[in-house]
Design an enzyme around this catalytic site. Structure first.
Site, PDB file in Angstrom:
ATOM      1  N   GLY A  11       1.682   4.053   8.821  1.00  0.00           N
ATOM      2  CA  GLY A  11       1.567   5.305   9.560  1.00  0.00           C
ATOM      3  C   GLY A  11       1.336   4.981  11.021  1.00  0.00           C
ATOM      4  N   GLY A  40       0.834  -1.203   0.000  1.00  0.00           N
ATOM      5  CA  GLY A  40       0.000   0.000   0.000  1.00  0.00           C
ATOM      6  C   GLY A  40       0.857   1.237   0.000  1.00  0.00           C
ATOM      7  N   CYS A  48       3.332   4.429  16.184  1.00  0.00           N
ATOM      8  CA  CYS A  48       4.225   3.419  16.770  1.00  0.00           C
ATOM      9  C   CYS A  48       5.334   2.917  15.849  1.00  0.00           C
ATOM     10  CB  CYS A  48       3.403   2.234  17.237  1.00  0.00           C
ATOM     11  SG  CYS A  48       2.116   2.738  18.386  1.00  0.00           S
TER      12      CYS A  48
HETATM   13  C1  UGA Z   1       1.611  -1.389  16.096  1.00  0.00           C
HETATM   14  C2  UGA Z   1       1.904  -2.889  16.311  1.00  0.00           C
HETATM   15  O1  UGA Z   1       1.263  -3.638  15.292  1.00  0.00           O
HETATM   16  C3  UGA Z   1       1.415  -3.343  17.687  1.00  0.00           C
HETATM   17  O2  UGA Z   1       1.757  -4.711  17.912  1.00  0.00           O
HETATM   18  C4  UGA Z   1       2.074  -2.474  18.746  1.00  0.00           C
HETATM   19  O3  UGA Z   1       1.663  -2.829  20.065  1.00  0.00           O
HETATM   20  C5  UGA Z   1       1.706  -1.023  18.490  1.00  0.00           C
HETATM   21  O4  UGA Z   1       2.186  -0.650  17.174  1.00  0.00           O
HETATM   22  C6  UGA Z   1       2.361  -0.180  19.538  1.00  0.00           C
HETATM   23  O5  UGA Z   1       3.586  -0.081  19.552  1.00  0.00           O
HETATM   24  O6  UGA Z   1       1.668   0.347  20.439  1.00  0.00           O
HETATM   25  P1  UGA Z   1      -0.548   0.014  15.369  1.00  0.00           P
HETATM   26  O7  UGA Z   1       0.366   1.194  15.306  1.00  0.00           O
HETATM   27  O8  UGA Z   1      -1.847   0.144  16.084  1.00  0.00           O
HETATM   28  O9  UGA Z   1       0.206  -1.236  16.070  1.00  0.00           O
HETATM   29  O10 UGA Z   1      -0.878  -0.383  13.881  1.00  0.00           O
HETATM   30  P2  UGA Z   1      -0.496  -1.577  12.881  1.00  0.00           P
HETATM   31  O11 UGA Z   1      -1.620  -2.522  12.786  1.00  0.00           O
HETATM   32  O12 UGA Z   1       0.843  -2.111  13.202  1.00  0.00           O
HETATM   33  O13 UGA Z   1      -0.436  -0.788  11.499  1.00  0.00           O
HETATM   34  C7  UGA Z   1       0.558   0.223  11.299  1.00  0.00           C
HETATM   35  C8  UGA Z   1       0.489   0.732   9.887  1.00  0.00           C
HETATM   36  O14 UGA Z   1       0.959  -0.252   8.973  1.00  0.00           O
HETATM   37  C9  UGA Z   1      -0.892   1.146   9.395  1.00  0.00           C
HETATM   38  O15 UGA Z   1      -0.783   2.364   8.704  1.00  0.00           O
HETATM   39  C10 UGA Z   1      -1.281   0.018   8.450  1.00  0.00           C
HETATM   40  O16 UGA Z   1      -2.183   0.450   7.451  1.00  0.00           O
HETATM   41  C11 UGA Z   1       0.066  -0.360   7.870  1.00  0.00           C
HETATM   42  N1  UGA Z   1       0.115  -1.739   7.349  1.00  0.00           N
HETATM   43  C12 UGA Z   1      -0.086  -2.787   8.170  1.00  0.00           C
HETATM   44  C13 UGA Z   1       0.417  -1.948   6.007  1.00  0.00           C
HETATM   45  O17 UGA Z   1       0.633  -0.994   5.233  1.00  0.00           O
HETATM   46  N2  UGA Z   1       0.504  -3.225   5.537  1.00  0.00           N
HETATM   47  C14 UGA Z   1       0.297  -4.291   6.353  1.00  0.00           C
HETATM   48  O18 UGA Z   1       0.393  -5.441   5.845  1.00  0.00           O
HETATM   49  C15 UGA Z   1      -0.003  -4.075   7.683  1.00  0.00           C
END
Ligand code: UGA
Length: 432
Positions: free
Chosen positions: A259, A255, A262
């Site tokens: 963002g 994608g 974290c």
């Molecule tokens: C992340 C971690 O996944 C958690 O395990 C951790 O506890 C948390 O940070 C933290 O440190 O508090 P989070 O920031 O809520 O969680 O979001 P994610 O689900 O990790 O997604 C982060 C970004 O990556 C989003 O923008 C999402 O759209 C993007 N993403 C995710 C992708 O572009 N591709 C993917 O395959 C997965």
């Protein structure tokens, strides 16, 4: 067990409510009086699915209360959990002033035998630094400092906290380990993997986990960019490599990049920690660099479709950094929209839950009431967050409202759908 949970952000509030539902006595503390007043009335400070219900369950069970009086909460607590923010400072290092303020308050008010449990994401060595501060300020106090990182994700935080993939407890003191096992007894009974280690290892686990997730995303985004040029469909590639258990299927969605508050923060914090101990990460700067440019590949394809965006009207769908949250910290939508505006496009944006946030973070952008309203009369639709509402949208009313032909799908939500033939579909890793 009496728990004082300092900080009512995602980690503090969600874990506080969860522990309270499991029968611990939890007092959630925040310096923000308005936030605490609202929480007492059942009003959540942010959008998180299932959280109002979980907090209500905890409050009605008589185990969860809210206060601004940190001293009183700490005085009463067997365990003080720190869940305050650790924003990135200018040098890329985590700003630990709030964590140290909690340690100082602990030194001043904690009872003998109390434990400070750090749930905030911090650099390696923070538990030791807190320990030294407390010992210097309260030389007769018997206490322990434990690192207990949190792995919940926004949007699924309540579920993640109820069913964690693992619990990591970092302390070298056996008596503190014993108490932490009591705190986590219901998880241990449910056979949640329970890992005990040193505080330094526990602190490293958190940053390493987030850095690895970021690496997976940047990796698949590079493969997507490659497939776009070489031919091949990145979704097929991701599905096939993800079936190898050594690789795994998660976090391989291509994608516009990651963002949120974290991943990027923790990648940078890990690099900064490396600098401090004389280790230069070679991989992580590339992970961040790939992420930084990823959104601009798509932007350039949009601009090329028109020979420049000036004078065009662009509907932007999705403002939060991911679905299930109204959080716009580091959301790719913000720089994307700002560049569109800078280059002379008119933007109409819509998000199912982040409109309030958008009014504060990008006041210069026009907001529409619905996705279809945003698209009405626009030249292009750009999808930046993969909300179900966008995935499943009915194309027939949309194509009546949308007079343009360019659709830029930053999250690949329509890849499997048959689009009206007059639309030109642009997505990462595919040129349909
Ligand atoms: C992340 C971690 O996944 C958690 O395990 C951790 O506890 C948390 O940070 C933290 O440190 O508090 P989070 O920031 O809520 O969680 O979001 P994610 O689900 O990790 O997604 C982060 C970004 O990556 C989003 O923008 C999402 O759209 C993007 N993403 C995710 C992708 O572009 N591709 C993917 O395959 C997965």
């Amino acid at each position: 067990m009496r728990i004082a949970l300092i900080g009512t952000g995602y980690v503090g509030l969600v874990t506080g409510a969860d522990f309270a539902c499991r029968g611990q006595h939890v007092m959630c503390v925040d310096i923000d009086t308005l936030r605490i007043d609202r929480l007492r009335r059942g009003v959540m400070p942010f959008y998180e699915p299932g959280l109002p219900e979980r907090v209500a369950e905890a409050v009605s069970g008589g185990h969860l209360t809210f206060t601004t009086d940190a001293a009183a909460a700490i005085r009463d607590a067997d365990v003080v959990m720190c869940a305050v923010g650790t924003p990135t400072g200018e040098d890329g290092r985590a700003d630990l002033s709030s964590v140290f303020a909690v340690a100082d308050a602990f030194a001043q008010h904690a009872k003998d035998g109390a434990i400070l449990v750090n749930k905030s994401t911090v650099p390696v060595g923070t538990a030791e630094a807190c320990r030294a501060r407390i010992a210097a300020a309260a030389s007769n106090l018997r206490f322990a400092v434990v690192s207990n990182p949190e792995f919940l994700s926004q949007g699924t935080a309540v579920r993640d906290t109820r069913n964690p993939t693992r619990i990591v407890v970092g302390t070298t003191e056996q008596w503190a380990r014993d108490i932490l096992r009591v705190v986590h007894a219901s998880f241990i009974e449910d056979h949640v993997p329970y890992l005990e280690m040193t505080p330094r290892s526990a602190e490293a686990v958190k940053c390493a986990a987030n850095a690895f997730l970021a690496t997976k995303i940047s990796f698949i985004n590079e493969v997507a960019n490659f497939c776009e040029r070489a031919g091949g469909d990145v979704e097929d590639v991701a599905r096939a490599i993800g079936l190898d258990p050594r690789i795994g299927p998660h976090f391989l969605r291509p994608g516009i990049g990651y963002g949120g508050g974290c991943l990027s923060k923790d990648v940078r914090a890990l690099m900064a920690s490396g600098d401090e101990v004389g280790y230069v990460f070679r991989l992580l700067p590339a992970v961040e660099a790939v992420n930084e440019v990823q959104k601009w590949y798509l932007y350039d394809r949009l601009a090329r479709a028109f020979g420049g965006v000036s004078g065009k009207t662009v509907a932007v769908w999705g403002l939060s950094f991911k679905p299930g949250t109204d959080d716009m910290r580091n959301a790719p939508s913000v720089p994307f929209i700002r560049r569109l505006l800078d280059e002379g496009a008119a933007v109409r944006a819509f998000d199912p839950v982040a409109m309030e946030q958008a009014r504060m973070r990008i006041p210069e952008v026009a907001l529409a009431e619905t996705a279809i309203d945003a698209a009405r009369g626009a030249d292009a639709i750009v999808i930046l967050t993969e909300w179900d509402e966008f995935k499943e949208i009915d194309f027939s009313p949309l194509s009546q409202a949308f007079s343009g032909s360019v659709v830029v799908d930053g999250r690949g939500v329509w890849r499997a759908r048959s689009l009206p033939t007059t639309w030109r579909y642009i997505a990462v890793g595919v040129d349909k």
